[in-house]
Design a protein around this motif. Structure first.
Motif, PDB file in Angstrom:
ATOM      1  N   THR A 148      61.680  58.358  32.155  1.00  0.00           N
ATOM      2  CA  THR A 148      62.594  57.712  31.051  1.00  0.00           C
ATOM      3  C   THR A 148      64.125  57.976  31.433  1.00  0.00           C
ATOM      4  OG1 THR A 148      60.963  58.203  29.490  1.00  0.00           O
ATOM      5  CG2 THR A 148      62.886  57.535  28.763  1.00  0.00           C
ATOM      6  N   PHE A 149      64.789  56.804  31.285  1.00  0.00           N
ATOM      7  CA  PHE A 149      66.065  57.066  31.237  1.00  0.00           C
ATOM      8  C   PHE A 149      66.849  56.984  29.780  1.00  0.00           C
ATOM      9  CE2 PHE A 149      66.420  54.553  35.407  1.00  0.00           C
ATOM     10  CZ  PHE A 149      66.784  55.760  36.209  1.00  0.00           C
ATOM     11  N   LYS A 150      67.632  57.979  29.799  1.00  0.00           N
ATOM     12  CA  LYS A 150      68.311  58.377  28.481  1.00  0.00           C
ATOM     13  C   LYS A 150      69.391  57.484  28.203  1.00  0.00           C
ATOM     14  CE  LYS A 150      70.933  61.941  26.001  1.00  0.00           C
ATOM     15  NZ  LYS A 150      71.686  63.370  26.316  1.00  0.00           N
ATOM     16  N   ASP A 151      70.380  57.003  29.201  1.00  0.00           N
ATOM     17  CA  ASP A 151      71.348  56.072  28.968  1.00  0.00           C
ATOM     18  C   ASP A 151      71.190  54.743  29.421  1.00  0.00           C
ATOM     19  OD1 ASP A 151      72.842  58.537  28.203  1.00  0.00           O
ATOM     20  OD2 ASP A 151      73.123  59.242  30.573  1.00  0.00           O
ATOM     21  N   GLY A 152      69.968  54.281  29.417  1.00  0.00           N
ATOM     22  CA  GLY A 152      69.766  52.938  29.506  1.00  0.00           C
ATOM     23  C   GLY A 152      70.062  52.388  31.010  1.00  0.00           C
ATOM     24  N   ARG A 178      69.450  51.023  34.845  1.00  0.00           N
ATOM     25  CA  ARG A 178      68.475  49.941  35.090  1.00  0.00           C
ATOM     26  C   ARG A 178      68.519  50.086  36.816  1.00  0.00           C
ATOM     27  NH1 ARG A 178      65.420  47.819  31.570  1.00  0.00           N
ATOM     28  NH2 ARG A 178      65.301  45.948  32.981  1.00  0.00           N
ATOM     29  N   GLN A 234      59.878  48.052  35.225  1.00  0.00           N
ATOM     30  CA  GLN A 234      60.776  48.848  34.143  1.00  0.00           C
ATOM     31  C   GLN A 234      60.516  48.051  32.909  1.00  0.00           C
ATOM     32  OE1 GLN A 234      64.951  49.763  35.364  1.00  0.00           O
ATOM     33  NE2 GLN A 234      65.409  50.546  33.287  1.00  0.00           N
ATOM     34  N   ASP A 293      62.393  48.645  29.332  1.00  0.00           N
ATOM     35  CA  ASP A 293      63.467  49.309  28.638  1.00  0.00           C
ATOM     36  C   ASP A 293      63.816  50.424  29.415  1.00  0.00           C
ATOM     37  OD1 ASP A 293      65.070  49.361  26.523  1.00  0.00           O
ATOM     38  OD2 ASP A 293      63.761  50.274  25.261  1.00  0.00           O
ATOM     39  N   SER A 294      63.724  51.622  28.895  1.00  0.00           N
ATOM     40  CA  SER A 294      64.086  52.823  29.397  1.00  0.00           C
ATOM     41  C   SER A 294      63.315  53.506  30.207  1.00  0.00           C
ATOM     42  CB  SER A 294      64.761  53.683  28.517  1.00  0.00           C
ATOM     43  OG  SER A 294      63.733  54.236  27.562  1.00  0.00           O
ATOM     44  N   TRP A 303      74.570  51.327  35.815  1.00  0.00           N
ATOM     45  CA  TRP A 303      74.675  52.265  34.700  1.00  0.00           C
ATOM     46  C   TRP A 303      75.889  51.771  33.770  1.00  0.00           C
ATOM     47  CZ3 TRP A 303      78.941  55.729  34.021  1.00  0.00           C
ATOM     48  CH2 TRP A 303      79.562  55.942  35.319  1.00  0.00           C
TER      49      TRP A 303
END
Length: 501
Positions: A433-437, A439, A450, A452-453, A480
């Motif tokens: 999971t990405f915390k800061d969105g 891609r 992918q 969403d996050s 990012w």
């Protein structure tokens, strides 16, 4: 090296030595097996040398004494791999190629490399427009990832001045790309952004306007131009490899970076080690034939001594003790000749005496069986009673993951993910999971989805099998905004995976 053309001079012999591992590494990416990779690399090398000979003859016939502009030798040979792969697809040998490459060969992306020159990728045109010594310096340092000392030695440069010369060559490459970008036929909308794109990519501190970011998200040509024109931020190697090589360029870049870090670049070496053909598995020390023979002789001698040893008398006991002492220095030795076969499990649980058969037994087998021994111990009743050591093994995680941001620039980054699994895997799927969105844009040595996050990376055909305690690695390019913190909540095949500190 089978069926390669015979070098006609020292230059061709050096070419063969310096470039074979690079060509074989890319050929392995393009094919479905090692035999096909060797054949593709051989045919591509032959095709490339024929092209170089023809170019040399043509330059001599003009009488100008100046060599015609062309790609450096390594990217020229990599382009030959792409050309021969396309010929295989046309002639009915496509089943030997990677399925994704076959799809790419029938796409508009592949058509750009053989279409009108002004529509070809900008990095390809920019590198071709440079003088060969400058282009070679840029390619060796940026894509082959060789240290500057090695680059200087190979090109005959002053090591102290090599870094400053590379900076000048980077600026020269940017200038060639900028000119080619302005010469490219483009619509009025792209043309209106050309000057702004040049200004934004010149300064490391310049922010990209939102309208330009939205335009580059939709326009491949302008996004390629931005990657070639931005010399800061570490994105130049990816721009070069993607634009010049085409399909698999980013995966090739990562392989060469790993090979250079391991000190394995240059010259022909064992392909399975040097070129990344055995990626995903750690290099382990191998037992030589001499070691195996010596061990076999010692074990046979010990067995013969035990079988001839007298029992029941004090002299026999003394002999047994003497024999045990004589072999006590070896970890494969057993303290007594009449040790019961059932004691092995007991000693492994920690109920035996210190020093012991458990240690001797673990060192007399290959390291790959340690997991099986641990499982056998924990499943026995004594193992459940066994102390803190047994509970520590059972609590150990099945995998560890290392997430590393290799390079970062104002709106993008390159990352590498390395996973070690204690269990053998028939295939793998890693989620995070990405915390800061962030891609993910492109990935090599794997495919991704992918939502969403949440990102899920899935194995490629050539690296899906992982041995126990083995390692696999893949990389990707991402975008990012605002912040770019490390990924978290890793799972391997939907089971939790511990992040390395």
């Amino acid at each position: 090296m089978p069926d390669l053309p015979t070098p006609q001079n020292a230059a061709e012999a050096a070419l063969l030595s310096e470039c074979w591992d690079a060509v074989l590494s890319y050929a392995d990416l393009c094919t479905s097996g090692s035999a096909s990779a060797t054949r593709l690399a051989t045919e591509a090398f032959t095709h490339g040398i024929d092209e170089l000979r023809a170019a040399t003859a043509a330059s001599k016939s003009t009488g100008t004494g100046r060599r015609a502009l062309r790609l450096p030798r390594i990217p020229l040979l990599l382009a030959s791999v792409r050309t021969v792969a396309a010929a295989w697809e046309t002639s009915g040998l496509g089943h030997r190629l990677d399925p994704d490459l076959r799809l790419w060969l029938h796409s508009d992306k592949a058509a750009r490399y053989v279409g009108p020159p002004l529509h070809r990728p900008l990095a390809l045109r920019g590198l071709r427009d440079m003088q060969e010594p400058d282009a070679v310096l840029l390619w060796l340092a940026e894509v082959e990832s060789l240290p500057m000392s090695a680059v200087a030695r190979r090109l005959g440069l002053d090591p102290a001045a090599a870094s400053s010369e590379l900076a000048q060559v980077r600026a020269l490459f940017r200038d060639r790309c900028h000119r080619n970008h302005l010469d490219t036929p483009m619509d009025a909308h792209c043309r209106s952004y050309a000057r702004l794109l040049d200004a934004v990519t010149r300064s490391p501190s310049a922010e990209t306007p939102e309208d330009l970011s939205r335009h580059m998200a939709r326009c491949v040509e302008c996004a390629e131009a931005a990657a070639c024109l931005r010399l800061h931020g570490g994105g130049l190697p990816a721009a070069l490899s993607s634009g010049v090589i085409g399909w698999g360029g980013l995966a090739y870049l990562e392989r060469r970076r790993r090979a250079a870090e391991a000190g394995m670049s240059g010259g022909r070496t064992d392909a399975a080690v040097d070129t990344g053909l055995n990626e995903g598995r750690p290099v382990r020390p191998r037992i030589g034939r001499t070691g195996i023979l010596v061990t076999a002789v010692l074990v046979s001698a010990l067995a013969l001594t035990v079988s001839l040893m007298p029992f029941g008398g004090s002299k026999g006991d003394d002999a047994s003790a003497a024999q045990g002492e004589s072999t006590d220095g070896r970890s494969v030795a057993d303290p007594g000749p009449t040790f019961p076969s059932g004691s092995k499990t007991k000693s492994g649980t920690g109920t035996g005496t210190a020093g012991s058969p458990a240690v001797a037994d673990s060192t007399s087998r290959p390291a790959g069986n340690s997991d099986q021994e641990a499982q056998g111990e924990s499943s026995s009743p004594a193992g459940k009673q066994g102390g803190a050591k047994g509970s520590t093994k059972s609590a150990a995680p099945d995998c560890r993951v290392k997430y590393e941001i290799v390079s970062e620039w104002p709106d993008g980054f390159q990352a590498t993910v390395t996973v070690t699994s204690t269990k053998a895997l028939a295939t793998w799927s890693l989620g995070w999971t990405f915390k800061d969105g962030q891609r993910v844009g492109q990935m090599w040595d794997g495919t991704f989805t992918q939502d969403d996050s949440h990102v899920t990376a899935t194995a490629a055909d050539y690296n899906k099998t992982v041995a126990a305690n083995g390692t696999f690695t893949f990389g990707f390019l991402g975008s990012w905004t605002g912040s770019n913190s490390a990924a978290r909540n890793f799972t391997l095949n939907k089971a939790s995976c511990q992040a390395a500190g």
